[in-house]
Design a protein around this motif. Structure first.
Motif, short mmCIF file in Angstrom:
data_model
loop_
_atom_site.label_atom_id
_atom_site.label_comp_id
_atom_site.label_asym_id
_atom_site.label_seq_id
_atom_site.Cartn_x
_atom_site.Cartn_y
_atom_site.Cartn_z
N LEU A 195 0.65 -1.18 0.02
CA LEU A 195 -0.10 0.10 0.14
C LEU A 195 0.99 1.06 0.03
O LEU A 195 0.47 2.26 -0.78
N GLU A 196 1.92 1.13 0.63
CA GLU A 196 2.99 2.41 0.49
C GLU A 196 3.52 2.63 -0.73
O GLU A 196 3.61 3.91 -1.24
N ARG A 197 3.89 1.60 -1.44
CA ARG A 197 4.41 1.74 -2.68
C ARG A 197 3.33 2.09 -3.73
O ARG A 197 3.72 2.85 -4.55
N LEU A 198 2.02 1.71 -3.58
CA LEU A 198 0.88 2.36 -4.28
C LEU A 198 0.52 3.67 -3.65
O LEU A 198 -0.18 4.46 -4.57
N GLY A 199 0.95 4.14 -2.76
CA GLY A 199 0.77 5.69 -2.27
C GLY A 199 -0.51 5.73 -1.70
O GLY A 199 -1.32 6.72 -1.93
N LEU A 200 -1.26 4.61 -0.89
CA LEU A 200 -2.58 4.46 -0.60
C LEU A 200 -2.40 4.79 0.97
O LEU A 200 -1.82 3.96 1.62
N ASP A 201 -3.65 5.72 1.61
CA ASP A 201 -3.61 5.71 2.99
C ASP A 201 -4.27 4.49 3.23
O ASP A 201 -5.09 3.92 2.71
N HIS A 202 -3.98 3.93 4.44
CA HIS A 202 -4.38 3.02 5.17
C HIS A 202 -4.10 3.09 6.66
O HIS A 202 -3.58 3.63 7.24
N LYS A 203 -4.75 1.83 7.45
CA LYS A 203 -4.52 1.61 8.87
C LYS A 203 -4.10 0.20 9.12
O LYS A 203 -4.22 -0.43 8.19
N VAL A 204 -3.57 0.08 10.12
CA VAL A 204 -3.03 -1.13 10.57
C VAL A 204 -3.63 -1.70 11.86
O VAL A 204 -3.92 -1.11 12.72
N LEU A 205 -4.14 -3.05 11.60
CA LEU A 205 -4.59 -3.46 12.95
C LEU A 205 -4.12 -4.87 13.28
O LEU A 205 -4.24 -6.05 12.64
N PRO A 206 -3.20 -5.17 14.40
CA PRO A 206 -2.75 -6.27 14.70
C PRO A 206 -3.67 -7.15 15.38
O PRO A 206 -4.41 -6.72 16.34
N ALA A 207 -3.87 -8.41 15.03
CA ALA A 207 -4.76 -9.30 15.69
C ALA A 207 -4.42 -10.65 15.29
O ALA A 207 -3.92 -10.87 14.27
N PRO A 208 -4.80 -11.75 16.11
CA PRO A 208 -4.60 -13.23 15.84
C PRO A 208 -5.59 -13.52 14.78
O PRO A 208 -6.75 -12.80 14.72
N GLY A 209 -5.60 -14.67 14.22
CA GLY A 209 -6.68 -15.33 13.43
C GLY A 209 -6.64 -15.04 12.10
O GLY A 209 -5.83 -14.32 11.50
N THR A 210 -7.71 -15.28 11.35
CA THR A 210 -7.94 -14.97 9.95
C THR A 210 -8.58 -13.71 9.87
O THR A 210 -9.04 -12.99 10.67
N SER A 211 -8.45 -13.01 8.57
CA SER A 211 -8.68 -11.73 8.26
C SER A 211 -10.26 -11.70 8.40
O SER A 211 -10.81 -10.61 8.54
N GLN A 212 -10.69 -12.73 7.91
CA GLN A 212 -12.32 -12.88 7.87
C GLN A 212 -12.80 -12.61 9.43
O GLN A 212 -13.57 -12.05 9.94
N ASP A 213 -12.31 -13.50 10.34
CA ASP A 213 -12.50 -13.44 11.62
C ASP A 213 -12.15 -11.95 12.22
O ASP A 213 -12.88 -11.42 12.86
N VAL A 214 -11.16 -11.09 11.86
CA VAL A 214 -10.98 -9.87 12.32
C VAL A 214 -11.88 -8.92 11.80
O VAL A 214 -12.49 -8.06 12.27
N ALA A 215 -12.34 -9.21 10.61
CA ALA A 215 -13.47 -8.38 9.98
C ALA A 215 -14.75 -8.52 10.85
O ALA A 215 -15.24 -7.39 11.03
N MET A 216 -15.05 -9.61 10.94
CA MET A 216 -16.41 -9.82 12.02
C MET A 216 -16.11 -9.03 13.39
O MET A 216 -17.22 -8.51 13.66
N LEU A 217 -14.92 -9.29 13.77
CA LEU A 217 -14.77 -8.64 15.19
C LEU A 217 -14.83 -7.18 15.50
O LEU A 217 -15.44 -6.44 16.04
N LEU A 218 -14.22 -6.48 14.02
CA LEU A 218 -14.35 -5.15 13.95
C LEU A 218 -15.65 -4.75 13.81
O LEU A 218 -16.16 -3.66 14.36
N ALA A 219 -16.45 -5.48 12.81
CA ALA A 219 -18.00 -4.93 12.73
C ALA A 219 -18.47 -5.10 13.86
O ALA A 219 -19.50 -4.18 14.39
N HIS A 220 -18.35 -5.92 14.71
CA HIS A 220 -19.11 -6.08 15.98
C HIS A 220 -18.78 -5.07 16.98
O HIS A 220 -19.63 -4.42 17.83
N GLU A 221 -17.47 -4.93 17.07
CA GLU A 221 -16.97 -3.65 18.13
C GLU A 221 -17.69 -2.41 17.78
O GLU A 221 -17.53 -1.53 18.60
N ARG A 222 -17.50 -2.12 16.39
CA ARG A 222 -18.12 -0.86 16.13
C ARG A 222 -19.54 -0.56 15.84
O ARG A 222 -19.96 0.37 15.56
#
Length: 397
Positions: free
Chosen positions: A273-300
């Motif tokens: 993303l830095e090479r493409l010049g795109l803004d982004h956030k970083v979220l450290p977390a265990p597990g798969t990305s789909q699990d993290v996406a669900m947890l993010l939506a739940h927490e928000r």
């Protein structure tokens, strides 16, 4: 590149014999890729795929079939005794010639774009024979699948043991200890549609289009799930993952980007993303990305989480080379009360009439009204009287 039945050639005509084709003979350009999910992005019907994919999974096989390739050479075993992976059967049932040339140095001896011939288990390149392999047949693969199904109990036991071992390490998932960065995407009291490029994701997205149209959920793509949304004519609001399978097109579509990092903070996707010049956030977390996406939506504060293409059964997890499902198990314990699989939504949410159908109904009603007016003198006089009244009103104004 097409398969033709051999019509017979003489020994004195080697060139014609070389060009004739049997049901077990395929010609095409070699396309080499050790990561099948990247290779399929540049495959076409005139190509022969050279892959290095142990235990070919269902998703990879379906992508290869969709590309239209008629021949695949795998330098790793396409199926083993570990679990009943469905990928090889999917290829062979689709009419693809699958050759296992385990250990063959095809990535060293062939160049991308070289013309190759698969003649049964023999792989011929520009300089002649480059590998001898084994053709995987429908009968043989069916027998292997049946044998693996008999041993599925062993796989379940190993899977469960690995899951229990890692639950303690990933127990923070239940406590909600994710350090979620500030996001512009608003989940509060909204539905969240989380899309993974998993089993039947295209069919499921088509099935829930009325739901997406009417309720306008937050659209979250997990890596290549962002491309799946674009293919369906939908723009993702947020893309999360390690960014290894998302295309440059979807990354640049304007969606908010969240890199799923390891627990120690290492984030390989950040470099891209830095090479493409795109803004982004970083979220450290265990597990798969789909699990993290669900947890993010739940927490928000999402009111409902609808998943498309998520992995739910043992075969799908083993297809992804997962030794256990601790993070997924814990995630579903935490968000289970608001989590719905898209197959359930497509059954629960009735498909209403489309806009096109409603337009046709209104047009038919209007035509009927015009016919009634024109065929009925009293109605015609009534319309004239209403028109005169309107003219008087407008003139008076």
């Amino acid at each position: 590149m097409e398969a033709k039945t051999t019509t017979g050639t003489s020994a004195a005509a080697p060139r014609r014999r070389f060009l004739s084709r049997s049901p077990l003979e395929v010609h095409g350009k070699a396309r080499l890729g050790r990561r099948t999910k990247d290779l399929v992005k540049r495959l076409g019907p005139e190509d022969v795929a050279i892959i290095d994919h142990r235990d070919l999974d269902r998703m990879a096989a379906e992508d290869l079939v969709e590309c239209g390739v008629r021949g695949v050479v795998n330098v790793a075993p396409s199926t083993s005794t570990r679990y009943p992976n469905p990928g090889p059967l999917i290829l062979v049932r689709a009419g693809v010639l699958l050759v296992d040339a385990v250990g063959a140095p095809l990535f060293e001896d062939l160049g991308d774009g070289d013309m190759v011939i698969l003649r049964e288990g023999t792989v011929l390149g520009p300089e002649g024979v480059v590998a001898e392999g084994m053709v995987r047949t429908l009968e043989e693969l069916t027998a292997v699948q049946e044998h693996q199904q008999e041993r599925i109990g062993d796989a379940i036991q190993d899977f469960a043991e690995n899951t229990l071992v890692h639950i303690r390490e990933e127990g923070g998932v239940l406590a909600g200890r994710l350090k979620i960065p500030d996001l512009r995407t608003d989940f509060r009291d909204r539905h969240a549609l989380i899309v993974v490029r998993g089993t039947d994701y295209r069919r499921d997205l088509r099935a829930i289009r009325p739901y997406v149209r009417d309720l306008r959920p937050v659209l979250v793509g997990v890596d290549g799930g962002g491309d799946a949304l674009l293919e369906a004519g939908l723009k993702p609001n947020l893309i999360i993952g390690d960014m290894d399978s998302a295309s440059d097109k979807v990354l640049g579509c304007g969606a908010e980007l969240v890199v799923h990092a390891y627990r120690d903070g290492a984030a390989p996707g950040r470099e891209r993303l830095e090479r493409l010049g795109l803004d982004h956030k970083v979220l450290p977390a265990p597990g798969t990305s789909q699990d993290v996406a669900m947890l993010l939506a739940h927490e928000r504060g999402a009111r409902l989480i609808v998943s498309v293409g998520s992995h739910f059964n043992l075969i799908e997890f083993l297809d992804k080379d997962r030794a256990g499902m601790s993070s997924t198990f814990l995630t579903r314990l935490r968000v289970g009360e608001i989590l719905v699989d898209t197959k359930g939504v497509s059954r629960l949410y009735p498909r209403g009439p489309s806009r096109r159908l409603m337009g046709l109904i209104l047009l038919a009603a209007f035509v009927t009204f015009v016919i009634v007016v024109l065929s009925s003198p009293p109605m015609e006089r009534l319309i004239e009287l209403i028109w005169l009244k309107l003219q008087v009103l407008f003139d008076g104004a």
